[in-house]
Design a protein around this motif. Structure first.
Motif, PDB file in Angstrom:
ATOM      1  N   SER A   5       7.758  13.171  -2.050  1.00  0.00           N
ATOM      2  CA  SER A   5       6.990  13.566  -0.874  1.00  0.00           C
ATOM      3  C   SER A   5       5.648  14.186  -1.232  1.00  0.00           C
ATOM      4  N   ALA A   6       5.518  14.712  -2.445  1.00  0.00           N
ATOM      5  CA  ALA A   6       4.243  15.306  -2.865  1.00  0.00           C
ATOM      6  C   ALA A   6       3.139  14.255  -2.948  1.00  0.00           C
ATOM      7  N   TRP A   7       3.542  12.990  -3.047  1.00  0.00           N
ATOM      8  CA  TRP A   7       2.551  11.902  -3.139  1.00  0.00           C
ATOM      9  C   TRP A   7       2.576  11.037  -1.884  1.00  0.00           C
ATOM     10  N   ARG A   8       3.019  11.636  -0.785  1.00  0.00           N
ATOM     11  CA  ARG A   8       2.998  10.965   0.509  1.00  0.00           C
ATOM     12  C   ARG A   8       1.934  11.634   1.386  1.00  0.00           C
ATOM     13  N   ASP A   9       1.021  10.825   1.919  1.00  0.00           N
ATOM     14  CA  ASP A   9      -0.041  11.372   2.762  1.00  0.00           C
ATOM     15  C   ASP A   9       0.569  11.928   4.046  1.00  0.00           C
ATOM     16  N   LYS A  10       0.308  13.196   4.340  1.00  0.00           N
ATOM     17  CA  LYS A  10       0.915  13.842   5.500  1.00  0.00           C
ATOM     18  C   LYS A  10       0.418  13.260   6.813  1.00  0.00           C
ATOM     19  N   ALA A  11      -0.831  12.838   6.848  1.00  0.00           N
ATOM     20  CA  ALA A  11      -1.399  12.325   8.100  1.00  0.00           C
ATOM     21  C   ALA A  11      -0.851  10.956   8.472  1.00  0.00           C
ATOM     22  N   THR A  12      -0.595  10.106   7.465  1.00  0.00           N
ATOM     23  CA  THR A  12      -0.171   8.728   7.733  1.00  0.00           C
ATOM     24  C   THR A  12       1.287   8.461   7.376  1.00  0.00           C
ATOM     25  N   GLY A  13       1.876   9.331   6.543  1.00  0.00           N
ATOM     26  CA  GLY A  13       3.246   9.106   6.081  1.00  0.00           C
ATOM     27  C   GLY A  13       3.353   8.076   4.979  1.00  0.00           C
ATOM     28  N   PRO A  19       5.698   1.722  -6.053  1.00  0.00           N
ATOM     29  CA  PRO A  19       5.768   0.286  -6.378  1.00  0.00           C
ATOM     30  C   PRO A  19       6.924  -0.393  -5.673  1.00  0.00           C
ATOM     31  N   GLN A  20       6.796  -1.712  -5.496  1.00  0.00           N
ATOM     32  CA  GLN A  20       7.899  -2.506  -4.971  1.00  0.00           C
ATOM     33  C   GLN A  20       8.322  -3.497  -6.046  1.00  0.00           C
ATOM     34  N   PRO A  21       9.562  -3.404  -6.527  1.00  0.00           N
ATOM     35  CA  PRO A  21      10.011  -4.312  -7.585  1.00  0.00           C
ATOM     36  C   PRO A  21      10.041  -5.758  -7.106  1.00  0.00           C
ATOM     37  N   PHE A  22       9.911  -6.665  -8.057  1.00  0.00           N
ATOM     38  CA  PHE A  22      10.085  -8.081  -7.730  1.00  0.00           C
ATOM     39  C   PHE A  22      11.541  -8.327  -7.341  1.00  0.00           C
ATOM     40  N   TYR A 218       5.009  -7.619  -3.064  1.00  0.00           N
ATOM     41  CA  TYR A 218       5.396  -7.177  -4.402  1.00  0.00           C
ATOM     42  C   TYR A 218       4.421  -7.660  -5.473  1.00  0.00           C
ATOM     43  N   PHE A 219       3.428  -8.470  -5.093  1.00  0.00           N
ATOM     44  CA  PHE A 219       2.373  -8.833  -6.050  1.00  0.00           C
ATOM     45  C   PHE A 219       1.216  -7.842  -6.016  1.00  0.00           C
ATOM     46  N   ASN A 220       1.236  -6.919  -5.035  1.00  0.00           N
ATOM     47  CA  ASN A 220       0.337  -5.777  -5.123  1.00  0.00           C
ATOM     48  C   ASN A 220       0.832  -4.890  -6.253  1.00  0.00           C
ATOM     49  N   LEU A 221      -0.068  -4.246  -6.957  1.00  0.00           N
ATOM     50  CA  LEU A 221       0.356  -3.513  -8.146  1.00  0.00           C
ATOM     51  C   LEU A 221      -0.218  -2.096  -8.163  1.00  0.00           C
ATOM     52  N   PRO A 222       0.379  -1.177  -7.392  1.00  0.00           N
ATOM     53  CA  PRO A 222      -0.124   0.197  -7.382  1.00  0.00           C
ATOM     54  C   PRO A 222       0.077   0.913  -8.708  1.00  0.00           C
ATOM     55  N   THR A 223       1.159   0.580  -9.413  1.00  0.00           N
ATOM     56  CA  THR A 223       1.404   1.099 -10.762  1.00  0.00           C
ATOM     57  C   THR A 223       2.070  -0.006 -11.570  1.00  0.00           C
ATOM     58  N   THR A 224       2.121   0.189 -12.872  1.00  0.00           N
ATOM     59  CA  THR A 224       2.799  -0.786 -13.736  1.00  0.00           C
ATOM     60  C   THR A 224       4.103  -0.195 -14.278  1.00  0.00           C
ATOM     61  N   ILE A 225       4.686   0.715 -13.514  1.00  0.00           N
ATOM     62  CA  ILE A 225       5.916   1.379 -13.951  1.00  0.00           C
ATOM     63  C   ILE A 225       7.017   0.371 -14.259  1.00  0.00           C
ATOM     64  N   ASP A 280      -6.245  11.215 -10.338  1.00  0.00           N
ATOM     65  CA  ASP A 280      -5.410  12.272 -10.928  1.00  0.00           C
ATOM     66  C   ASP A 280      -4.017  12.291 -10.301  1.00  0.00           C
ATOM     67  N   GLY A 281      -3.961  12.162  -8.969  1.00  0.00           N
ATOM     68  CA  GLY A 281      -2.683  12.160  -8.281  1.00  0.00           C
ATOM     69  C   GLY A 281      -1.790  11.014  -8.718  1.00  0.00           C
ATOM     70  N   LYS A 282      -2.405   9.865  -8.969  1.00  0.00           N
ATOM     71  CA  LYS A 282      -1.626   8.710  -9.417  1.00  0.00           C
ATOM     72  C   LYS A 282      -1.028   8.961 -10.798  1.00  0.00           C
ATOM     73  N   GLU A 283      -1.801   9.570 -11.692  1.00  0.00           N
ATOM     74  CA  GLU A 283      -1.290   9.881 -13.033  1.00  0.00           C
ATOM     75  C   GLU A 283      -0.106  10.837 -12.956  1.00  0.00           C
ATOM     76  N   LYS A 284      -0.197  11.826 -12.072  1.00  0.00           N
ATOM     77  CA  LYS A 284       0.915  12.774 -11.899  1.00  0.00           C
ATOM     78  C   LYS A 284       2.141  12.075 -11.302  1.00  0.00           C
ATOM     79  N   PHE A 285       1.895  11.153 -10.357  1.00  0.00           N
ATOM     80  CA  PHE A 285       2.991  10.397  -9.754  1.00  0.00           C
ATOM     81  C   PHE A 285       3.739   9.595 -10.824  1.00  0.00           C
ATOM     82  N   ILE A 286       2.987   8.912 -11.696  1.00  0.00           N
ATOM     83  CA  ILE A 286       3.602   8.086 -12.739  1.00  0.00           C
ATOM     84  C   ILE A 286       4.424   8.955 -13.688  1.00  0.00           C
ATOM     85  N   ASN A 287       3.855  10.083 -14.103  1.00  0.00           N
ATOM     86  CA  ASN A 287       4.584  10.977 -15.005  1.00  0.00           C
ATOM     87  C   ASN A 287       5.873  11.476 -14.360  1.00  0.00           C
ATOM     88  N   TYR A 288       5.813  11.803 -13.090  1.00  0.00           N
ATOM     89  CA  TYR A 288       6.998  12.280 -12.367  1.00  0.00           C
ATOM     90  C   TYR A 288       8.032  11.165 -12.237  1.00  0.00           C
TER      91      TYR A 288
END
Length: 296
Positions: A5-13, A19-22, A218-225, A280-288
């Motif tokens: 939830s720390a990486w969820r925008d409060k205004a839009t949800g 990421p969405q797995p294949f 799922y071809f969008n790639l917000p992270t490469t986790i 920066d927020g994305k890097e923290k999200f990936i680490n988490y």
């Protein structure tokens, strides 16, 4: 997903980096069925297509021919014809649509969603003479080609020097500016990074925006986790769903970032204004996300 939830925008949800797995790797799917599909269908198709893909990609790399690139996207990746639309202009009004087509002297702000984006920019421009500019978190711009954009999307750090001035671009290439600085999952538009004051676009370029929507999502790639370059290519060559980019172009009289952001909002991309949901927020999200103490 409350733990994210720390990486969820409060205004839009919206959680823009989730990421969405294949389908082949989704945990809720029937594993036996997936393995049969993998070994009986996907791998044989990949073994047939992959050598052809290597040849065509090599030819495209050498020649820069958008005809070859179009063949790769349509015949090997299974994309529908890549077209674009403009508000108030019908698809049959070809000459009017052509007037919005990217040309040398254009500065085009686009959202950033996948490693395919640079090649799509080339296809809709009809030329390989494009430059892609991306800011880092300090607001310095770096130049990429469609090829090096793939590496950027997959998180590879390149030893580049930032661009010092922009005047060299306006007469030679079509410039695409990715002001988000990083990819998201195509549900929103991230905060634009404030550029270093040394960069001036006024009176130098024709200003446009391009809204990219990629399906299946799922071809969008917000992270490469959960995705490597090989996995992504494997799925492009073997996925059976029809793939397409939906592209909308807008033209502006000046570089008004508020108006430009509205063009994305008009196409169902929620505006995220939280500065924490950026590079920066994305890097923290990936680490988490990769913390092995977290049960996913």
């Amino acid at each position: 997903m409350e733990k994210f939830s720390a990486w969820r925008d409060k205004a839009t949800g919206i959680s823009p980096f989730m990421p969405q797995p294949f389908p082949i790797s989704q945990k809720k799917s029937n594993k036996t069925s997936l393995y049969l599909q993998l070994f009986l269908v996907k791998i044989p198709i990949f073994l047939i297509k992959f050598p052809i893909c290597l040849i065509l990609i090599s030819l495209y790399y050498i020649t820069g021919s958008t005809t070859i690139l179009n063949i790769i996207f349509k015949l090997l990746f299974g994309f529908n014809e890549i077209t674009y639309s403009v508000d108030g202009i019908k698809k049959s009004q070809i000459s009017k649509l052509e007037s919005y087509k990217p040309i040398i002297g254009d500065l085009i702000i686009s959202n950033y969603i996948s490693p395919l984006d640079g090649f799509i920019f080339s296809l809709i421009s009809g030329t390989s003479k494009i430059s892609i500019l991306i800011p880092n978190k300090d607001g310095n711009l770096f130049e990429y080609s469609p090829w090096s954009l793939v590496n950027h999307c997959f998180g590879n750090k390149e030893s580049k020097q930032p661009i010092q001035e922009l005047s060299k671009f306006n007469k030679k290439k079509i410039v695409f500016l990715l002001l988000e600085g990083t990819t998201s999952n195509n549900q929103s538009i991230l905060p634009f990074i404030k550029l270093n004051s040394k960069y001036s676009f006024e009176n130098e370029f024709n200003i446009k925006s391009i809204v990219l929507k990629l399906t299946p999502n799922y071809f969008n790639l917000p992270t490469t986790i959960e995705t490597s370059k090989f996995t992504y290519l494997f799925e492009l060559l073997t996925d059976f769903k029809i793939k397409y980019f939906k592209i909308k172009i807008y033209s502006f009289n000046q570089l008004n970032l508020n108006e430009i952001r509205k063009s994305f909002e008009l196409n169902s991309l929620a505006l995220i204004n939280n500065p924490e949901l950026s590079i920066d927020g994305k890097e923290k999200f990936i680490n988490y996300y990769l913390n092995h103490d977290i049960k996913k």
